[in-house]
Motif scaffolding. Sequence first.
Motif, PDB file in Angstrom:
ATOM      1  N   PRO A   4       0.813  -1.223   0.000  1.00 24.01           N
ATOM      2  CA  PRO A   4       0.000   0.000   0.000  1.00 24.01           C
ATOM      3  C   PRO A   4       0.847   1.274   0.000  1.00 24.01           C
ATOM      4  N   GLN A   5       2.113   1.162   0.418  1.00 28.43           N
ATOM      5  CA  GLN A   5       2.997   2.316   0.404  1.00 28.43           C
ATOM      6  C   GLN A   5       4.341   1.934  -0.234  1.00 28.43           C
ATOM      7  N   PRO A   6       4.355   1.755  -1.559  1.00 29.89           N
ATOM      8  CA  PRO A   6       5.577   1.306  -2.229  1.00 29.89           C
ATOM      9  C   PRO A   6       6.703   2.323  -2.232  1.00 29.89           C
ATOM     10  N   LEU A   7       6.399   3.583  -1.891  1.00 27.67           N
ATOM     11  CA  LEU A   7       7.432   4.624  -1.897  1.00 27.67           C
ATOM     12  C   LEU A   7       7.840   5.048  -0.487  1.00 27.67           C
ATOM     13  N   GLN A   8       7.550   4.237   0.488  1.00 30.76           N
ATOM     14  CA  GLN A   8       7.960   4.562   1.854  1.00 30.76           C
ATOM     15  C   GLN A   8       9.471   4.690   1.917  1.00 30.76           C
ATOM     16  N   ASN A   9       9.937   5.719   2.619  1.00 32.17           N
ATOM     17  CA  ASN A   9      11.369   6.021   2.761  1.00 32.17           C
ATOM     18  C   ASN A   9      12.005   6.497   1.458  1.00 32.17           C
ATOM     19  N   LYS A  10      11.181   6.911   0.489  1.00 34.91           N
ATOM     20  CA  LYS A  10      11.680   7.493  -0.759  1.00 34.91           C
ATOM     21  C   LYS A  10      11.423   8.995  -0.745  1.00 34.91           C
ATOM     22  N   THR A  11      12.252   9.724  -1.492  1.00 40.01           N
ATOM     23  CA  THR A  11      12.086  11.174  -1.605  1.00 40.01           C
ATOM     24  C   THR A  11      11.888  11.548  -3.061  1.00 40.01           C
ATOM     25  N   VAL A  12      10.861  12.364  -3.333  1.00 44.49           N
ATOM     26  CA  VAL A  12      10.562  12.782  -4.693  1.00 44.49           C
ATOM     27  C   VAL A  12      10.570  14.303  -4.786  1.00 44.49           C
ATOM     28  N   LEU A  13      11.186  14.821  -5.836  1.00 47.05           N
ATOM     29  CA  LEU A  13      11.179  16.249  -6.134  1.00 47.05           C
ATOM     30  C   LEU A  13      10.268  16.470  -7.332  1.00 47.05           C
ATOM     31  N   ILE A  14       9.275  17.355  -7.163  1.00 42.55           N
ATOM     32  CA  ILE A  14       8.311  17.657  -8.225  1.00 42.55           C
ATOM     33  C   ILE A  14       8.441  19.120  -8.605  1.00 42.55           C
ATOM     34  N   THR A  15       8.850  19.410  -9.830  1.00 41.34           N
ATOM     35  CA  THR A  15       8.890  20.806 -10.266  1.00 41.34           C
ATOM     36  C   THR A  15       7.480  21.245 -10.645  1.00 41.34           C
ATOM     37  N   GLY A  16       7.163  22.491 -10.327  1.00 41.89           N
ATOM     38  CA  GLY A  16       5.824  22.990 -10.598  1.00 41.89           C
ATOM     39  C   GLY A  16       4.766  22.157  -9.904  1.00 41.89           C
ATOM     40  N   GLY A  17       5.031  21.782  -8.662  1.00 37.52           N
ATOM     41  CA  GLY A  17       4.175  20.825  -7.977  1.00 37.52           C
ATOM     42  C   GLY A  17       3.059  21.415  -7.141  1.00 37.52           C
ATOM     43  N   ALA A  18       2.839  22.714  -7.221  1.00 38.09           N
ATOM     44  CA  ALA A  18       1.861  23.342  -6.333  1.00 38.09           C
ATOM     45  C   ALA A  18       0.432  23.292  -6.856  1.00 38.09           C
ATOM     46  N   ALA A  19       0.254  23.044  -8.144  1.00 46.01           N
ATOM     47  CA  ALA A  19      -1.095  23.123  -8.711  1.00 46.01           C
ATOM     48  C   ALA A  19      -1.240  22.139  -9.870  1.00 46.01           C
ATOM     49  N   ARG A  20      -2.481  21.980 -10.307  1.00 46.60           N
ATOM     50  CA  ARG A  20      -2.824  21.209 -11.484  1.00 46.60           C
ATOM     51  C   ARG A  20      -2.242  19.782 -11.433  1.00 46.60           C
ATOM     52  N   LEU A  21      -1.635  19.312 -12.512  1.00 45.04           N
ATOM     53  CA  LEU A  21      -1.163  17.930 -12.555  1.00 45.04           C
ATOM     54  C   LEU A  21      -0.052  17.662 -11.548  1.00 45.04           C
ATOM     55  N   GLY A  22       0.771  18.661 -11.293  1.00 47.04           N
ATOM     56  CA  GLY A  22       1.839  18.482 -10.311  1.00 47.04           C
ATOM     57  C   GLY A  22       1.299  18.245  -8.919  1.00 47.04           C
ATOM     58  N   ALA A  23       0.272  18.987  -8.549  1.00 42.96           N
ATOM     59  CA  ALA A  23      -0.313  18.833  -7.217  1.00 42.96           C
ATOM     60  C   ALA A  23      -0.985  17.476  -7.068  1.00 42.96           C
ATOM     61  N   MET A  24      -1.693  17.031  -8.098  1.00 43.56           N
ATOM     62  CA  MET A  24      -2.334  15.722  -8.004  1.00 43.56           C
ATOM     63  C   MET A  24      -1.279  14.613  -7.938  1.00 43.56           C
ATOM     64  N   SER A  25      -0.207  14.754  -8.692  1.00 44.82           N
ATOM     65  CA  SER A  25       0.875  13.770  -8.615  1.00 44.82           C
ATOM     66  C   SER A  25       1.489  13.764  -7.224  1.00 44.82           C
ATOM     67  N   ALA A  26       1.632  14.938  -6.630  1.00 41.86           N
ATOM     68  CA  ALA A  26       2.161  15.023  -5.266  1.00 41.86           C
ATOM     69  C   ALA A  26       1.271  14.252  -4.299  1.00 41.86           C
ATOM     70  N   ARG A  27      -0.036  14.380  -4.450  1.00 39.64           N
ATOM     71  CA  ARG A  27      -0.971  13.666  -3.563  1.00 39.64           C
ATOM     72  C   ARG A  27      -0.806  12.142  -3.694  1.00 39.64           C
ATOM     73  N   PHE A  28      -0.694  11.663  -4.918  1.00 38.11           N
ATOM     74  CA  PHE A  28      -0.583  10.219  -5.126  1.00 38.11           C
ATOM     75  C   PHE A  28       0.758   9.695  -4.623  1.00 38.11           C
ATOM     76  N   LEU A  29       1.838  10.390  -4.904  1.00 37.88           N
ATOM     77  CA  LEU A  29       3.152   9.932  -4.467  1.00 37.88           C
ATOM     78  C   LEU A  29       3.278   9.995  -2.949  1.00 37.88           C
TER      79      LEU A  29
END
Length: 247
Positions: A4-29
């Motif tokens: 259920p949490q395959p990215l536990q202990n992982k770090t992700v950097l999202i450019t332009g992550g505050a809105a739109r597709l970036g924000a939704m990707s941030a929620r899922f990751l």
Amino acid sequence: MLDPQPLQNKTVLITGGAARLGAMSARFLHAAGAHVIIHYRNSAEKAQALQAELQRSRPGSVSLVQGDLLDFPYLSRLVDDALEATGQLDILLNNASNFFPTPVDEVTEQQWDSLFGVNAKAPFFLAKEAASALRKSSGCIINMVDIHAERPHKNHPVYSMAKAANAMMVKSLARELAPQIRVNGVAPGAILWPEGNANAKHQSLPRIPLERAGRPENIARTVLFLATAEYITGQIIAVDGGRSVQQ
């Protein structure tokens, strides 16, 4: 059984992550367990609101970094800032994008530099700067491409060319950075329309075999899939309701 949490202990950097597709990707990751670093340029309020939203379920799990991707010296600082959060980097999501029309008779050098700078130059040099950290973690890079990298968008020649460069970057870096780093892309179709363009949706839907627009969640799920697909590299997945196969 699926983790259920395959990215536990992982770090992700999202450019332009505050809105739109970036924000939704941030929620899922983030829901998959990752520590999320949200980069933004001017959207401070949106970035802070997203950080507060996500940290309600997991305090201290979201970091914010601010800067202009057209400022070339900033790109190396952005990676340094990201590494300060957890000391590692596992996923780079090159999501930030500039999009505006550039009719051939009106296009300027400044517009060219802006579109190529954010859509091609910045992702490439961020990948270069992040490569050392990503090698250590056997990490991955995911680029937000566009179906118009293959089918040019009317009145948007420079944007289309910049996204075509972005698509070739995915394939080139997949070879250059293998075997330690995987590189893939997502090519959205009709997901979100530019603000103030009421006719775009009406014009696009008849060209989509599934006869409906997609949702940001469709993109975010594909991003999460590629982040965890350990034997896929050099691929660009079109999430477009079949638009790219339509005549």
